[in-house]
Scaffold this active site. Structure first.
Site, PDB file in Angstrom:
ATOM      1  N   HIS A   1       0.834  -1.219   0.000  1.00 35.82           N
ATOM      2  CA  HIS A   1       0.000   0.000   0.000  1.00 35.82           C
ATOM      3  C   HIS A   1       0.866   1.264   0.000  1.00 35.82           C
ATOM      4  O   HIS A   1       0.502   2.275   0.606  1.00 35.82           O
ATOM      5  CB  HIS A   1      -0.950   0.018   1.205  1.00 35.82           C
ATOM      6  CG  HIS A   1      -1.937  -1.114   1.208  1.00 35.82           C
ATOM      7  ND1 HIS A   1      -3.113  -1.070   0.489  1.00 35.82           N
ATOM      8  CD2 HIS A   1      -1.911  -2.317   1.829  1.00 35.82           C
ATOM      9  CE1 HIS A   1      -3.776  -2.212   0.669  1.00 35.82           C
ATOM     10  NE2 HIS A   1      -3.069  -2.984   1.482  1.00 35.82           N
TER      11      HIS A   1
ATOM     12  N   ASN B   1     -10.052  -3.466   1.574  1.00 34.55           N
ATOM     13  CA  ASN B   1      -9.738  -3.310   0.158  1.00 34.55           C
ATOM     14  C   ASN B   1     -11.012  -3.034  -0.623  1.00 34.55           C
ATOM     15  O   ASN B   1     -12.108  -3.012  -0.056  1.00 34.55           O
ATOM     16  CB  ASN B   1      -9.061  -4.570  -0.393  1.00 34.55           C
ATOM     17  CG  ASN B   1      -7.643  -4.756   0.102  1.00 34.55           C
ATOM     18  OD1 ASN B   1      -6.911  -3.791   0.295  1.00 34.55           O
ATOM     19  ND2 ASN B   1      -7.245  -5.988   0.325  1.00 34.55           N
TER      20      ASN B   1
END
Length: 490
Positions: free
Chosen positions: A61, A133
């Site tokens: 990320h 997500n």
């Protein structure tokens, strides 16, 4: 979010200590053409700070963007949780960060990749973090495999290049990945932008109501802008034209007053259903069918304010699933339980032991912690003395109310290393097959085949390619044959 007064037009430059600076352009030197001198404190400060102005990027990320906003409760879920943030009518400030999972800090936004969807609610009982997500599942169900999986999605250490052979080698050797890979290779693998994608808590969590009754819960943040995606060719074009396409889209939308929003809905499973449900409800590779557990509306998240400084508010934002508040707890989901350690440990390494004092991480309520000292501490905890018990009126956990740790589930029996116990539908291919056959239409299936074949076309190892084709035949025989045909017979 403001960190201090804005600079006045025409104001004098200062050092970091606030001392006025003599020159922004010329170093102090011995004569006009002589060497610069070590006691030019401003020059030394600028050089030293420049060498240290980057913190390590996130291992996963790394590339992302974010904004501040609010969450307003529109439903009534008091029968399921006493968490203050979800009580009727409550409005809570929050920070959202969206990201790509595998790409580095400078990677294009429009590469095919799952997207992170992390939220920090500044509640009346401290920070509540929800990490997830844009897909409701993940590639694995056991944290022992996470590090290996991520390394297979990163760059080949020999060449420094992204390598689809490594990716398909790992996926085809890990059939539990099939559900997430089907999502990834489908339309949701490249959202049109962050505003046009859903977000999911993915994990199963526990809610506890005022009477102490437990339920299991899954979070769904459904975009009010409508889901949309980028076809592969358009995504590839944008990757070359504007690597920051998603980040720019979110920032400019908020700046022009087009505030994106998401409606939070949850699935609720009575605690007693879990033991004999047809598959393990704590398996991160599985979704709960809506027919079994329908969506219940909770509220709406709206993003309204761009950060004044991206590094301070987005790169230093630290989300961690261990930040839970009364009324919310973990489940026996092994991935979730491991992340409760892993995330704060990553923050301590990346941005420092007192990371929770930084502006985006600082609670909006008083902190009374017996933690002391350490690097970059800037607030004195309100504890009277730095130890417990003390005689000076320091806080006492025994006097607090609303803490649910006693309700957190503890699995009975010995500590073991084993797979999830078998439930009737604990099969790695049932849900991705249903996603293809029951959710996708013919056009989406055609794009899925095209995306898979395009991604697999650069797999260099014949054994890996053969195994990856079997992987898709196991998911769905027709899709597998069509992928093989697209690859000229595999």
């Amino acid at each position: 979010m403001s960190d201090g007064p804005n600079t006045r037009p025409g104001a004098s430059t200062t050092t970091n200590a606030g001392r006025p600076v003599s020159s922004d352009e010329h170093s102090l030197s011995v004569g006009r053409d002589g060497p610069v001198v070590l006691h030019d404190a401003y020059l030394i400060e600028k050089m030293a700070h420049f060498n240290r102005e980057r913190v390590p990027e996130r291992v996963v990320h790394a590339k992302g963007g974010g904004a501040y906003g609010t969450f307003r409760v529109t439903g009534d879920v008091r029968e399921f949780t006493r968490a203050d943030v979800f009580q009727p009518g409550r409005e809570t400030p929050l920070l959202a960060r969206f990201s790509s999972v595998a790409g580095e800090m400078g990677s294009p936004d429009t590469w095919r990749d799952p997207r992170g969807f992390a939220l920090k609610f500044y509640t009346r009982h401290g920070n509540y973090d929800l990490v997830g997500n844009n897909t409701p599942v993940f590639f694995m169900r056991d944290p022992q495999k996470f590090q290996d999986f991520i390394r297979s999605q990163k760059r080949d250490p020999r060449t420094g290049l992204r390598d689809h052979t490594m990716q398909w080698d790992y996926w085809s050797l890990s059939p539990e990945s099939a559900h997430q890979v089907t999502w990834l290779m489908g339309d949701r693998g490249i959202p049109r932008n962050w505003r046009r994608m859903d977000g999911f808590g993915s994990h199963t969590y526990m809610w506890v109501n005022a009477e102490g009754r437990r339920v299991w819960v899954k979070y769904h943040f459904l975009t009010d802008q409508g889901n949309d995606f980028l076809p592969q060719a358009e995504a590839d074009l944008l990757a070359g034209q504007d690597a920051d396409f998603y980040r720019r889209d979110l920032s400019t939308a908020i700046e022009r007053g087009d505030h994106p929003s998401w409606t939070l809905k949850v699935q609720i499973m009575p605690a007693e259903d879990a033991a004999d449900y047809r598959f393990n409800p704590f398996d991160l590779t599985k979704v709960w069918p809506h027919a079994d557990y329908p969506l219940i509306e909770v509220g709406r998240m709206t993003l309204k304010e761009n950060p004044e400084n991206h590094h301070i508010h987005v790169e230093q934002a630290a989300f961690e699933p261990s930040n839970l508040v009364p009324g919310i707890g973990p489940s026996p989901d092994k991935m979730l339980l491991a992340r409760m350690f892993s995330y704060p440990d990553a923050h301590r390494y990346r941005i420092g032991v007192n990371y929770d004092e930084l502006p985006p991480n600082r609670p909006r309520v008083p902190v009374r912690s017996y933690a002391k000292d350490g690097r970059m501490r800037s607030f004195a905890p309100d504890t009277a003395a730095p130890y417990h018990p003390n005689s000076f009126g320091g806080p006492d956990a025994g006097e607090q109310t609303g803490v649910d740790e006693a309700s957190w589930p503890v699995e009975a029996g010995e500590l073991v290393r084993e797979a999830y116990s078998a439930h009737r539908d604990d099969d790695d291919f049932v849900q991705p097959r249903a996603l293809i056959r029951d959710v996708m239409d013919d056009a989406a299936r055609e794009r899925l085949v095209s995306n898979i074949a395009g991604h697999m076309s650069s797999v260099a190892d014949h054994g890996v390619l053969t195994r990856a084709l079997k992987y898709w035949r196991d998911v769905d025989s027709d899709i597998g044959e069509r992928v093989a045909a697209a690859l000229n017979g595999g």
